[in-house]
Design an enzyme around this catalytic site. Structure first.
Site, mmCIF file in Angstrom:
data_model
loop_
_atom_site.group_PDB
_atom_site.id
_atom_site.type_symbol
_atom_site.label_atom_id
_atom_site.label_comp_id
_atom_site.label_asym_id
_atom_site.label_seq_id
_atom_site.Cartn_x
_atom_site.Cartn_y
_atom_site.Cartn_z
ATOM 1 C CG HIS A 154 10.217 88.575 73.930
ATOM 2 N ND1 HIS A 154 10.078 88.141 72.632
ATOM 3 C CD2 HIS A 154 11.266 87.865 74.437
ATOM 4 C CE1 HIS A 154 10.985 87.212 72.372
ATOM 5 N NE2 HIS A 154 11.737 87.028 73.452
ATOM 6 C CG HIS A 201 7.601 85.284 75.427
ATOM 7 N ND1 HIS A 201 7.628 84.762 74.178
ATOM 8 C CD2 HIS A 201 8.890 85.573 75.724
ATOM 9 C CE1 HIS A 201 8.868 84.733 73.728
ATOM 10 N NE2 HIS A 201 9.660 85.229 74.653
ATOM 11 C CG HIS A 216 16.784 87.403 75.282
ATOM 12 N ND1 HIS A 216 16.665 86.229 75.981
ATOM 13 C CD2 HIS A 216 15.655 87.500 74.543
ATOM 14 C CE1 HIS A 216 15.520 85.648 75.676
ATOM 15 N NE2 HIS A 216 14.868 86.399 74.802
ATOM 16 C CG HIS A 248 13.392 79.297 71.553
ATOM 17 N ND1 HIS A 248 14.573 79.204 72.248
ATOM 18 C CD2 HIS A 248 13.285 80.603 71.210
ATOM 19 C CE1 HIS A 248 15.145 80.394 72.307
ATOM 20 N NE2 HIS A 248 14.389 81.265 71.671
ATOM 21 C CE1 TYR A 257 17.691 84.386 73.228
ATOM 22 C CE2 TYR A 257 18.278 82.092 72.906
ATOM 23 C CZ TYR A 257 17.395 83.048 73.359
ATOM 24 O OH TYR A 257 16.229 82.660 73.960
ATOM 25 C CD GLU A 267 14.852 85.242 71.115
ATOM 26 O OE1 GLU A 267 14.118 85.905 71.878
ATOM 27 O OE2 GLU A 267 14.785 84.015 71.015
HETATM 28 C C1 M3P Z 1 12.899 82.564 74.248
HETATM 29 C C2 M3P Z 1 11.847 82.981 73.359
HETATM 30 C C3 M3P Z 1 14.389 78.720 77.008
HETATM 31 C C4 M3P Z 1 13.736 79.422 75.923
HETATM 32 C C5 M3P Z 1 13.764 80.736 75.688
HETATM 33 C C6 M3P Z 1 12.859 81.304 74.757
HETATM 34 C C7 M3P Z 1 14.903 79.369 78.198
HETATM 35 O O1 M3P Z 1 13.843 83.417 74.479
HETATM 36 O O2 M3P Z 1 11.907 84.055 72.848
HETATM 37 O O3 M3P Z 1 10.913 82.202 73.141
HETATM 38 O O4 M3P Z 1 14.485 77.546 76.960
HETATM 39 FE FE FE Z 2 13.226 85.488 73.702
#
Ligand code: M3P
Ligand code: FE
Length: 309
Positions: A154, A201, A216, A248, A257, A267
């Site tokens: 993603h 996602h 990313h 996360h 990251y 990532e």
């Molecule tokens: C990701 C992901 C935030 C989380 C980001 C999440 C902005 O990049 O791959 O789930 O809190």
């Molecule tokens: Fe991500």
């Protein structure tokens, strides 16, 4: 067959300022497989376990960032339908002919309200490794070269008008919202995670004043152990790591990251929620963004909101 329309993110074309350094990073540190170079000087890569010819394309340029993110759709008929639906919605589409990219069919290109270029295509040559489609081994030697993700998974993109992106992706392209963060007003969505599959996602957006920015590109690993191994490799190769290894809150994925040699963030992650389109999206309050980003530390790493290419 249940999965129709847009299938998945197919490839990201990235701008890099030093092609040799970028090739070394994406091939030998990240561990993607180089699959070709074209007459324009672009270098093509796929993850070892992907079947299609390319998922990351590098182009040398004076500034880093993303040229376009392309999604693969089910077939040519679906591509035609999206082209006409996009036009009806008010998005001006153009066609990039077959062969403009190696092993890739005609692409329908359009700009979205956040200033990013998105493409759809139906055809990309499958180049499975020997044995991949018949009694395959669980992994091959290429899976040990570098970090060696399973796939490009993603992108998170930063730009203005993300709520208009939300309308376009849900009303025209068949995506659904899985999670979002509301701004301090408690109502306006300032960050969106959207799926076209059962992934947490396939694309995400964060509201940002500058259009067309890359936050990313993300690559899927198999396990938390592989994330730790990725962290070891990043340190061995002096890759600048920004956050992690951690988890996360948003999506529940486990993550690191870091930055490629041109400053594009990437990532490596594993796990995370699975989603279905009948389920209501998960809401995060602005005050909880730190735990959404880094659950154990509950830390809003400042660079996460400010550094983009
Ligand atoms: C990701 C992901 C935030 C989380 C980001 C999440 C902005 O990049 O791959 O789930 O809190
Ligand atoms: Fe991500």
């Amino acid at each position: 067959m249940a999965l129709t329309g847009v299938l998945r993110p197919g490839h990201a074309q990235l701008r890099v300022t030093d092609l040799d350094a970028a090739v070394h990073f994406y091939r030998d540190v990240l561990g993607l497989v180089e699959t070709g170079r074209d007459s324009a000087g672009r270098v093509y890569f796929k993850a070892w376990d992907e079947r299609d010819h390319n998922s990351v394309v590098l182009r040398r340029a004076d500034t880093a960032g993303i040229d376009h993110l392309a999604f693969k759709v089910r077939d040519a008929e679906t591509l035609e339908k999206f082209d006409s639906d996009l036009r009806s919605w008010g998005a001006a589409t153009e066609r990039v002919p077959e062969g403009e990219m190696l092993s890739t069919g005609m692409r329908v290109r359009f700009a979205i309200p956040s200033g990013h270029t998105i493409e759809l295509y139906a055809e990309k040559e499958a180049v499975p490794y020997p044995g991949q489609l018949n009694n395959p081994r669980p992994w091959i030697e290429a899976a040990e070269h570098g970090i060696a993700p399973l796939r490009m998974d993603h992108c998170l993109l930063y730009g203005p008008q993300v709520n208009r992106n939300l309308a376009l992706f849900t009303e025209v392209l068949g995506f659904y919202l899985t999670e979002y963060v509301t701004l301090p007003d408690g109502e306006t969505k300032g960050a969106l995670w959207l799926s076209c599959s059962i992934k947490a996602h396939d694309i995400a957006f964060v509201e940002h004043p500058e259009p067309g920015r890359l936050h990313h590109v993300s690559f899927l690993l198999e396990s938390w152990e592989k994330i730790l191994r990725a962290g070891d490799l990043m340190s061995m190769h002096k890759v600048p790591v920004e956050i992690g290894p951690t988890r996360h809150g948003i999506t529940r994925g486990m993550t690191i990251y870091g930055f490629d040699p041109s400053g594009n963030r990437f990532e490596t992650f594993c796990g995370g929620l699975q989603s279905y389109p009948d389920q209501a999206p998960i809401a995060w309050n602005w005050e909880e963004l730190p735990s959404g980003l880094d659950y154990p530390q509950r830390k809003l790493h400042e660079t996460f909101l400010t550094v983009v290419t």
